[in-house]
Design a protein around this motif. Structure first.
Motif, PDB file in Angstrom:
ATOM      1  N   GLN A  97      -6.560   5.086   6.772  1.00 58.27           N
ATOM      2  CA  GLN A  97      -7.741   5.696   6.161  1.00 58.27           C
ATOM      3  C   GLN A  97      -8.049   5.152   4.772  1.00 58.27           C
ATOM      4  OE1 GLN A  97      -7.043   9.910   6.493  1.00 58.27           O
ATOM      5  NE2 GLN A  97      -7.917   9.973   8.536  1.00 58.27           N
ATOM      6  N   LEU A  98      -7.038   4.772   4.023  1.00 60.82           N
ATOM      7  CA  LEU A  98      -7.305   4.206   2.695  1.00 60.82           C
ATOM      8  C   LEU A  98      -7.819   2.778   2.812  1.00 60.82           C
ATOM      9  CD1 LEU A  98      -4.311   5.459   0.528  1.00 60.82           C
ATOM     10  CD2 LEU A  98      -6.655   6.284   0.544  1.00 60.82           C
ATOM     11  N   GLY A  99      -7.184   1.979   3.638  1.00 62.41           N
ATOM     12  CA  GLY A  99      -7.658   0.625   3.890  1.00 62.41           C
ATOM     13  C   GLY A  99      -7.283  -0.400   2.836  1.00 62.41           C
TER      14      GLY A  99
ATOM     15  N   GLU B 196       0.835  -1.203   0.000  1.00 55.77           N
ATOM     16  CA  GLU B 196       0.000   0.000   0.000  1.00 55.77           C
ATOM     17  C   GLU B 196       0.868   1.252   0.000  1.00 55.77           C
ATOM     18  OE1 GLU B 196      -3.575   2.243   2.476  1.00 55.77           O
ATOM     19  OE2 GLU B 196      -2.776   0.364   3.257  1.00 55.77           O
ATOM     20  N   GLN B 197       1.961   1.229   0.780  1.00 58.28           N
ATOM     21  CA  GLN B 197       2.856   2.381   0.821  1.00 58.28           C
ATOM     22  C   GLN B 197       3.463   2.632  -0.563  1.00 58.28           C
ATOM     23  OE1 GLN B 197       5.746   2.530   3.987  1.00 58.28           O
ATOM     24  NE2 GLN B 197       6.936   4.099   2.959  1.00 58.28           N
ATOM     25  N   TYR B 198       3.879   1.577  -1.234  1.00 57.96           N
ATOM     26  CA  TYR B 198       4.422   1.719  -2.587  1.00 57.96           C
ATOM     27  C   TYR B 198       3.369   2.316  -3.519  1.00 57.96           C
ATOM     28  CZ  TYR B 198       6.152   0.537  -7.212  1.00 57.96           C
ATOM     29  OH  TYR B 198       6.540   0.610  -8.519  1.00 57.96           O
TER      30      TYR B 198
ATOM     31  N   VAL C  78       0.246   8.052   5.663  1.00 58.96           N
ATOM     32  CA  VAL C  78      -1.066   7.715   5.100  1.00 58.96           C
ATOM     33  C   VAL C  78      -1.411   6.258   5.409  1.00 58.96           C
ATOM     34  CG1 VAL C  78      -2.336   7.368   2.938  1.00 58.96           C
ATOM     35  CG2 VAL C  78      -1.031   9.474   3.293  1.00 58.96           C
ATOM     36  N   VAL C  79      -0.442   5.364   5.202  1.00 60.14           N
ATOM     37  CA  VAL C  79      -0.679   3.944   5.460  1.00 60.14           C
ATOM     38  C   VAL C  79      -0.897   3.698   6.949  1.00 60.14           C
ATOM     39  CG1 VAL C  79       0.366   1.645   5.380  1.00 60.14           C
ATOM     40  CG2 VAL C  79       0.551   3.167   3.410  1.00 60.14           C
ATOM     41  N   ASP C  80      -0.098   4.330   7.800  1.00 59.37           N
ATOM     42  CA  ASP C  80      -0.246   4.149   9.246  1.00 59.37           C
ATOM     43  C   ASP C  80      -1.596   4.643   9.746  1.00 59.37           C
ATOM     44  OD1 ASP C  80       2.231   2.962   9.442  1.00 59.37           O
ATOM     45  OD2 ASP C  80       3.257   4.774  10.159  1.00 59.37           O
TER      46      ASP C  80
END
Length: 118
Positions: free
Chosen positions: A97-99, A50-52, A92-94
């Motif tokens: 919120q995106l999931g 997800e981070q990538y 953002v990943v931590d």
């Protein structure tokens, strides 16, 4: 630029890829063996994926912004921007919120037979 349209477009593209991805291609993308990975290792790999994804999204968005002639373009600014984008993506990943990591984790867990959720 309408952010809702951009978000909707990105989500629909992600959903199409997500829906059409097989277990084997997910394993290759995450570079792990789902049968042997612990739940924590699997979730960490999903978060890295997800981070990538978020980093690539930010880099593509940055391409739409005109270059600033005051700062110029050099390798030090590029390294700073890469570090900044990586930090933003990590936050953002931590936040969760995106999931995407959770969705990916659940899909892999379901396909590999694991009944655990994080």
């Amino acid at each position: 630029m309408d952010m809702d349209a951009l978000t909707s477009n990105l989500y629909s593209q992600y959903s199409a890829v997500y829906e059409n991805t097989t277990k084997d291609s997910l394993n290759q993308a995450l570079n792990i063996k789902t049968q042997e990975a612990t739940d924590e290792e699997l979730m960490e790999a999903c978060k890295e994926f997800e981070q990538y994804f978020v980093e690539q999204m930010y880099k593509e968005m940055k391409k739409t912004v005109p270059e600033d002639s005051l700062l110029g373009d050099n390798e030090y600014m590029d390294m700073y921007e890469d570090t900044l984008i990586s930090g933003i993506a990590e936050k953002v990943v931590d936040s969760g919120q995106l999931g995407y990591a959770q969705q990916l984790y659940e899909a892999i867990s379901k396909q590999s037979g694991s009944k655990h959720t994080i």
